[in-house]
Design a protein around this motif. Structure first.
Motif, PDB file in Angstrom:
ATOM      1  N   GLY A 468     -50.862 -10.812  12.714  1.00  0.00           N
ATOM      2  CA  GLY A 468     -52.019 -10.690  12.119  1.00  0.00           C
ATOM      3  C   GLY A 468     -51.844  -9.673  10.927  1.00  0.00           C
ATOM      4  N   PHE A 469     -53.048  -9.442  10.115  1.00  0.00           N
ATOM      5  CA  PHE A 469     -53.092  -8.950   8.815  1.00  0.00           C
ATOM      6  C   PHE A 469     -54.432  -8.242   8.646  1.00  0.00           C
ATOM      7  CE2 PHE A 469     -49.504 -11.597   8.354  1.00  0.00           C
ATOM      8  CZ  PHE A 469     -48.597 -10.887   7.817  1.00  0.00           C
ATOM      9  N   ILE A 470     -54.263  -7.269   7.932  1.00  0.00           N
ATOM     10  CA  ILE A 470     -55.705  -6.716   7.216  1.00  0.00           C
ATOM     11  C   ILE A 470     -55.760  -7.201   5.932  1.00  0.00           C
ATOM     12  CG2 ILE A 470     -56.912  -4.409   6.479  1.00  0.00           C
ATOM     13  CD1 ILE A 470     -56.835  -5.146   9.392  1.00  0.00           C
ATOM     14  N   HIS A 471     -56.517  -7.879   5.376  1.00  0.00           N
ATOM     15  CA  HIS A 471     -56.706  -8.326   4.248  1.00  0.00           C
ATOM     16  C   HIS A 471     -57.596  -7.647   3.208  1.00  0.00           C
ATOM     17  CE1 HIS A 471     -54.423 -12.165   5.334  1.00  0.00           C
ATOM     18  NE2 HIS A 471     -55.035 -11.824   6.757  1.00  0.00           N
ATOM     19  N   ASP A 472     -56.946  -6.741   2.490  1.00  0.00           N
ATOM     20  CA  ASP A 472     -57.880  -5.831   1.507  1.00  0.00           C
ATOM     21  C   ASP A 472     -57.706  -6.494   0.293  1.00  0.00           C
ATOM     22  OD1 ASP A 472     -55.316  -5.206   0.678  1.00  0.00           O
ATOM     23  OD2 ASP A 472     -55.711  -3.060   0.772  1.00  0.00           O
ATOM     24  N   ASN A 473     -57.199  -7.373  -0.083  1.00  0.00           N
ATOM     25  CA  ASN A 473     -56.796  -8.147  -1.151  1.00  0.00           C
ATOM     26  C   ASN A 473     -56.485  -9.504  -0.995  1.00  0.00           C
ATOM     27  OD1 ASN A 473     -56.210  -9.582  -3.894  1.00  0.00           O
ATOM     28  ND2 ASN A 473     -56.171  -7.496  -4.790  1.00  0.00           N
ATOM     29  N   LEU A 474     -57.489 -10.564  -1.341  1.00  0.00           N
ATOM     30  CA  LEU A 474     -57.104 -12.210  -0.934  1.00  0.00           C
ATOM     31  C   LEU A 474     -56.033 -12.655  -1.787  1.00  0.00           C
ATOM     32  CD1 LEU A 474     -60.828 -13.136  -0.573  1.00  0.00           C
ATOM     33  CD2 LEU A 474     -59.267 -12.168   1.107  1.00  0.00           C
ATOM     34  N   ASP A 475     -55.794 -12.130  -2.789  1.00  0.00           N
ATOM     35  CA  ASP A 475     -54.708 -12.702  -3.965  1.00  0.00           C
ATOM     36  C   ASP A 475     -53.695 -12.028  -3.912  1.00  0.00           C
ATOM     37  OD1 ASP A 475     -56.817 -14.877  -4.539  1.00  0.00           O
ATOM     38  OD2 ASP A 475     -57.795 -13.454  -5.790  1.00  0.00           O
ATOM     39  N   THR A 476     -53.457 -11.210  -3.208  1.00  0.00           N
ATOM     40  CA  THR A 476     -51.850 -10.221  -3.205  1.00  0.00           C
ATOM     41  C   THR A 476     -51.319 -10.430  -2.050  1.00  0.00           C
ATOM     42  OG1 THR A 476     -53.148  -8.588  -4.604  1.00  0.00           O
ATOM     43  CG2 THR A 476     -51.109  -7.977  -3.606  1.00  0.00           C
ATOM     44  N   PRO A 477     -49.898 -10.831  -1.779  1.00  0.00           N
ATOM     45  CA  PRO A 477     -49.310 -11.051  -0.783  1.00  0.00           C
ATOM     46  C   PRO A 477     -49.170  -9.900   0.322  1.00  0.00           C
ATOM     47  CG  PRO A 477     -47.937 -11.712  -2.597  1.00  0.00           C
ATOM     48  CD  PRO A 477     -49.216 -10.961  -3.123  1.00  0.00           C
ATOM     49  N   ARG A 478     -49.351 -10.076   1.453  1.00  0.00           N
ATOM     50  CA  ARG A 478     -49.326  -8.880   2.534  1.00  0.00           C
ATOM     51  C   ARG A 478     -47.979  -8.238   2.394  1.00  0.00           C
ATOM     52  NH1 ARG A 478     -53.279  -7.077   2.392  1.00  0.00           N
ATOM     53  NH2 ARG A 478     -52.987  -7.661   0.319  1.00  0.00           N
ATOM     54  N   THR A 479     -48.249  -6.801   2.711  1.00  0.00           N
ATOM     55  CA  THR A 479     -47.031  -6.164   3.142  1.00  0.00           C
ATOM     56  C   THR A 479     -46.930  -5.835   4.594  1.00  0.00           C
ATOM     57  OG1 THR A 479     -48.209  -3.900   2.860  1.00  0.00           O
ATOM     58  CG2 THR A 479     -47.299  -4.903   0.792  1.00  0.00           C
ATOM     59  N   SER A 480     -45.731  -5.188   4.914  1.00  0.00           N
ATOM     60  CA  SER A 480     -45.398  -4.762   6.508  1.00  0.00           C
ATOM     61  C   SER A 480     -46.533  -3.681   6.798  1.00  0.00           C
ATOM     62  CB  SER A 480     -44.204  -4.095   6.565  1.00  0.00           C
ATOM     63  OG  SER A 480     -43.839  -3.030   5.845  1.00  0.00           O
ATOM     64  N   VAL A 481     -46.966  -2.868   5.848  1.00  0.00           N
ATOM     65  CA  VAL A 481     -48.277  -2.122   6.209  1.00  0.00           C
ATOM     66  C   VAL A 481     -49.441  -2.771   6.373  1.00  0.00           C
ATOM     67  CG1 VAL A 481     -49.595  -0.121   5.304  1.00  0.00           C
ATOM     68  CG2 VAL A 481     -46.956  -0.285   4.844  1.00  0.00           C
ATOM     69  N   SER A 482     -49.587  -4.036   5.840  1.00  0.00           N
ATOM     70  CA  SER A 482     -50.845  -4.735   6.174  1.00  0.00           C
ATOM     71  C   SER A 482     -50.892  -5.329   7.459  1.00  0.00           C
ATOM     72  CB  SER A 482     -50.917  -5.752   4.934  1.00  0.00           C
ATOM     73  OG  SER A 482     -50.608  -5.152   3.755  1.00  0.00           O
ATOM     74  N   GLN A 483     -49.624  -5.422   7.971  1.00  0.00           N
ATOM     75  CA  GLN A 483     -49.258  -6.181   9.223  1.00  0.00           C
ATOM     76  C   GLN A 483     -49.835  -5.364  10.389  1.00  0.00           C
ATOM     77  OE1 GLN A 483     -45.425  -7.845  10.306  1.00  0.00           O
ATOM     78  NE2 GLN A 483     -46.274  -9.610  10.842  1.00  0.00           N
ATOM     79  N   PHE A 484     -50.266  -6.054  11.781  1.00  0.00           N
ATOM     80  CA  PHE A 484     -50.390  -5.105  12.844  1.00  0.00           C
ATOM     81  C   PHE A 484     -49.187  -4.488  13.218  1.00  0.00           C
ATOM     82  CE2 PHE A 484     -54.031  -8.450  13.763  1.00  0.00           C
ATOM     83  CZ  PHE A 484     -54.789  -8.062  12.705  1.00  0.00           C
ATOM     84  N   HIS A 485     -49.218  -3.311  13.398  1.00  0.00           N
ATOM     85  CA  HIS A 485     -47.935  -2.585  14.317  1.00  0.00           C
ATOM     86  C   HIS A 485     -48.492  -1.810  15.232  1.00  0.00           C
ATOM     87  CE1 HIS A 485     -46.076  -3.759  10.461  1.00  0.00           C
ATOM     88  NE2 HIS A 485     -44.789  -3.646  11.177  1.00  0.00           N
ATOM     89  N   ASN A 486     -47.780  -1.485  16.293  1.00  0.00           N
ATOM     90  CA  ASN A 486     -47.840  -0.216  17.264  1.00  0.00           C
ATOM     91  C   ASN A 486     -49.021  -0.515  18.121  1.00  0.00           C
ATOM     92  OD1 ASN A 486     -45.729   1.275  16.006  1.00  0.00           O
ATOM     93  ND2 ASN A 486     -46.778   2.042  14.467  1.00  0.00           N
ATOM     94  N   PRO A 487     -48.941  -1.489  19.088  1.00  0.00           N
ATOM     95  CA  PRO A 487     -47.741  -2.430  19.092  1.00  0.00           C
ATOM     96  C   PRO A 487     -48.139  -3.843  18.222  1.00  0.00           C
ATOM     97  CG  PRO A 487     -49.511  -2.962  20.659  1.00  0.00           C
ATOM     98  CD  PRO A 487     -50.058  -1.662  19.908  1.00  0.00           C
TER      99      PRO A 487
END
Length: 804
Positions: A468-487
């Motif tokens: 899953g992802f946090i979308h702070d910008n709808l038109d910019t590709p997600r980074t690994s930082v945007s993805q859910f981690h830990n866990p």
């Protein structure tokens, strides 16, 4: 995703009939995750026209390549009437009339999909389509879907098309460009391989059938039927067949290897008069622990084993195979499933006499690589927490070299399309650049969406296979930082935020015990302190308004509750698999629905009491008003219902006679009621609607070019802060869309055409490539644990989502 049965209706107020809903112009674009996010199982280049190529996916439809390396989706018009078209089991591009393209579509051959398969055909490179319904099912998301291509157009007379079917249905032929079809009675081999005949899951008990059809273009002349045709069948004993008389009769190719393998690809090298075949001991795309690569010299009838590795180095089967048509003897092959340390691609410039490898061991665990990875178009693919942090790929069944450019190549993985434009550097010892080249392909399955009241977050998504992802910008590709981690779960099934503390999130997913919390709007996460001590799995999660209580309706151990991150206890007053949410404003109140019954808790989820009976037979979703306690909405297959007294009684909303997922978001005017968007049936039309006046009137906000696939599977969020913006995504495998009212709308579309082989009636459907639409997508964990989660998602969760 969880199914809920319901029965008769008991309502406080009867509904009144609404007039036909008008349409409002909406512009739809993909939310950019970036780079695919799912299994790309087939890529084909047109051999006679430069720049024409198509990609197919298992649940996300098909795409056409553009000159700038982006892709245009071709099936966004698919709606609930033909949702199974999103599974593409084969694709063929016409070498004579290069504007023609055909696809074999259908999702499942078992009971999950009640629909027969179809052949789609286009004369304008996928801008419009006609459909022929077949008398059997097609399995675009079944085992063996990376084999192929099962669909082939005669290179010398293009009105002739062959299709190799699954499920024992044999070989089929069309002589009118795919409009009508007849079984080839002279071809008697239907395949014997079944992935797991004793499996309790019918998904693994069907015959894989015919794997590929390959014409020998050199055996005929333009304008006449090509005499020599090869067919590969998923049969470990007798797999390669040939006709030398245009399909009138067939025989086994003599001398073929007998290694107890299945033929995945049969690729012709015309200048060498050679057929190259890859084999694996499984149907793929997840299995395969042994395999081989062979070449068959058509003129001499000689078979040669050209398998790149032997002995302990061979721990996988082989999938994708590419021939460089401009450089005879230059070929490439991919390990289908080399899970560790990562995938492997081999290249030969002497027809397989010797090979070089994409990477080699130096001193373990170090490796020398002939490539560097570039995921700038999908940066989330490069995750420092993974090992390796940016894998070359897995499930590699699609591998092609541009017939007009030896430097341009593409291959499909379980996560994206990779490739590049400097391939021949491989042969000089230089390092090539492998890039994510899936710009425009959004192939994720979306299982939940939230638009929280946060300034920095526009959208939160839970995604099949890629967490899953946090979308702070709808038109910019997600980074690994945007993805859910830990866990980091393989799949997140459900999300919730606390209404009065909206930076507090909870999510559940993956395997048993996977539950995570965030106190900063998803910037960082931590496992719930009791996560490892509960066997709860998947399901739906709810978070109390003050973030002190979690109610989790698991799929396996019933409904459970945790207070202040303490131990989970079972809520005995709720049925298993009940749908649960929290009141956004009143911390003591939770709501639930199961069957046709609605439940309310006034003691922070400790106990629930049935308060009302809803109409319809299936409950889909409950939504609490973000600003008013006790104002709660519920959708069922009988319509949309509202309570203003904490669920004590409900009023049916005018208009919808069926309603699946919906949401409340920013009002049209300050102080006005929250805007509502719903996938619903109004005045007999199933579509996406919006209301700005608490359901008194509705407008349709999608059109014929944006069908959104299966209505039941779509998850909907309405933007909390921007009026009119609606998010929609589902298990249809096309990622997340966002729509805004105004200019630049997607268009009006045209009609659809369906032809049955026994009784022709025709329609044409326009593709969605007319609407302005931006690309990008997501990926999954590069380890063997991912394999099972991806497998489960693509055949089980997707089906449940479609039929929830």
């Amino acid at each position: 995703m969880v199914r809920y049965a319901a029965a008769l209706v008991a309502l406080a107020t009867a509904p009144f009939l609404a007039s036909s809903a008008p349409s409002e112009c909406y512009k739809w674009k993909n939310v950019k995750i970036g780079g695919g996010g799912g299994f790309v199982d087939g890529i084909v280049f047109n051999p006679t026209a430069s720049g024409i190529a198509y990609a197919r996916t298992d649940i996300g439809g098909a795409y056409r390549l553009n000159a700038d390396d982006t892709w245009t989706p071709l099936l966004d018009w698919v709606d609930s009437t033909n949702w199974n078209y999103m599974g593409v089991d084969a694709i063929a591009t016409d070498p004579i009339d290069t504007n023609r393209v055909a696809m074999a579509v259908g999702l499942y051959t078992n009971e999950w999909d009640p629909n027969m398969g179809s052949i789609l055909r286009s004369t304008d490179r996928g801008a419009t389509w006609s459909a022929t319904k077949l008398p059997f099912k097609i399995g675009g998301n079944m085992p063996g879907r990376g084999m192929g291509e099962r669909l082939a157009i005669d290179p010398n007379i293009n009105n002739i098309i062959y299709f190799g079917a699954r499920s024992g249905n044999g070989l089929w032929k069309s002589t009118d460009y795919g409009a009508t079809w007849a079984k080839v009675s002279s071809f008697t081999s239907v395949g014997t391989f079944v992935p797991n005949p004793s499996d309790s899951n019918s998904y693994n008990r069907d015959i894989v059938g015919i794997a590929w059809v390959t014409f020998d273009s050199t055996s005929g002349a333009r304008g006449s039927t090509t005499p020599r045709i090869f067919v590969g069948v998923a049969d470990k004993s007798n797999s390669i067949w040939v006709s030398t008389n245009g399909g009138s009769s067939w025989s086994l190719v003599s001398g073929q290897p007998s290694q107890n393998y299945l033929p995945h690809k049969g690729v012709l090298s015309p200048s060498e008069n050679t057929l190259y075949i890859t084999y694996s001991d499984g149907a793929g795309p997840y299995d395969g622990t042994l395999g081989a690569v062979w070449k068959y010299n058509i003129a001499s009838g000689t078979w040669t084993d050209i398998t790149p590795v032997t002995g302990s180095d061979l721990y996988y089967g082989f999938g994708g195979f590419a021939v460089d048509l401009k450089k005879p003897g230059t070929i490439m092959v991919a390990a289908l499933n080399a899970w560790w340390p990562e995938g492997i691609i081999f290249r030969s410039t002497n027809s397989g006499s010797s090979w070089t490898k994409s990477w080699d061991w130096t001193s373990y665990p170090d490796r020398s690589k002939r490539y560097t990875m570039d995921s700038s178009l999908a940066p989330w693919l490069a995750d420092p927490a993974d090992d390796p942090p940016e894998s070359i790929g897995w499930m590699m069944e699609a591998l092609v070299i541009d017939p007009f450019n030896s430097d341009h190549w593409l291959y499909g993985t379980g996560a994206t399309i990779y490739g590049g434009r400097d391939l021949t550097k491989w042969d000089t010892g230089s390092t090539i650049t492998i890039k994510s080249l899936a710009d425009g392909i959004e192939e994720t399955a979306i299982l939940d969406l939230l638009s929280p009241p946060s300034q920095h977050v526009k959208l939160v998504s839970s995604v099949g296979d890629v967490c899953g992802f946090i979308h702070d910008n709808l038109d910019t590709p997600r980074t690994s930082v945007s993805q859910f981690h830990n866990p980091k779960f393989a799949t997140t099934f459900s999300l919730a935020y606390a209404g009065s503390k909206p930076l507090n999130y909870v999510r559940v997913g993956g395997d048993a015990g996977n539950i995570a919390l965030s106190t900063n709007g998803g910037v960082s996460w931590s496992s719930h302190p009791q996560s490892s001590s509960t066997a709860g799995s998947n399901g739906v999660v709810a978070y109390s308004a003050n973030a002190d209580t979690i109610v989790w309706s698991t799929t396996n151990i019933g409904v459970i509750r945790s207070v202040n991150s303490g131990s989970f206890s079972t809520i005995s007053s709720l049925p298993a698999n009940a749908y649960v949410i929290a009141d956004r404003c009143d911390n003591t109140v939770f709501y639930a629905a199961s069957g046709n019954k609605f439940y309310v808790s006034r003691d922070t989820g400790a106990t629930f009491t049935q308060t009302a009976t809803l109409g319809g037979g299936t409950n889909y979703k409950i939504v609490s008003n973000p600003g008013t306690a006790g104002d709660v909405w519920a959708s069922t297959d009988g319509g949309l219902f509202r309570s203003t007294n904490y669920g004590t009684s409900f009023t049916q909303i005018s208009g919808p006679t069926w309603c699946a997922h919906f949401d409340l978001g920013a009002p049209k005017t300050s102080g006005g009621y929250w805007s509502i968007a719903a996938m619903a049936t109004i005045d007999g039309k199933k579509a996406l609607y919006r209301s700005d006046n608490a359901g008194t009137s509705w407008v349709q906000i999608n059109d014929a070019t944006m069908g959104f696939g299966t209505a039941e599977s779509n998850r909907i969020a309405v933007d909390y802060s921007q009026y009119g913006r609606v998010f929609i995504g589902g298990g249809n495998g096309r990622g997340i869309f966002y729509g805004t009212p105004g200019t630049g709308c997607s268009g009006s579309g045209t009609t659809t055409s369906t032809t049955r082989t026994s009784a022709p009636t025709t329609t044409t459907r326009q593709s969605s490539d007319l609407h302005g639409f931006e690309p990008h997508n997501d990926h999954f964990q590069s380890n063997h644990n991912y394999t099972q989660s991806h497998h489960d998602h693509h055949h089980t969760d997707h089906f449940i989502a479609n039929n929830s």
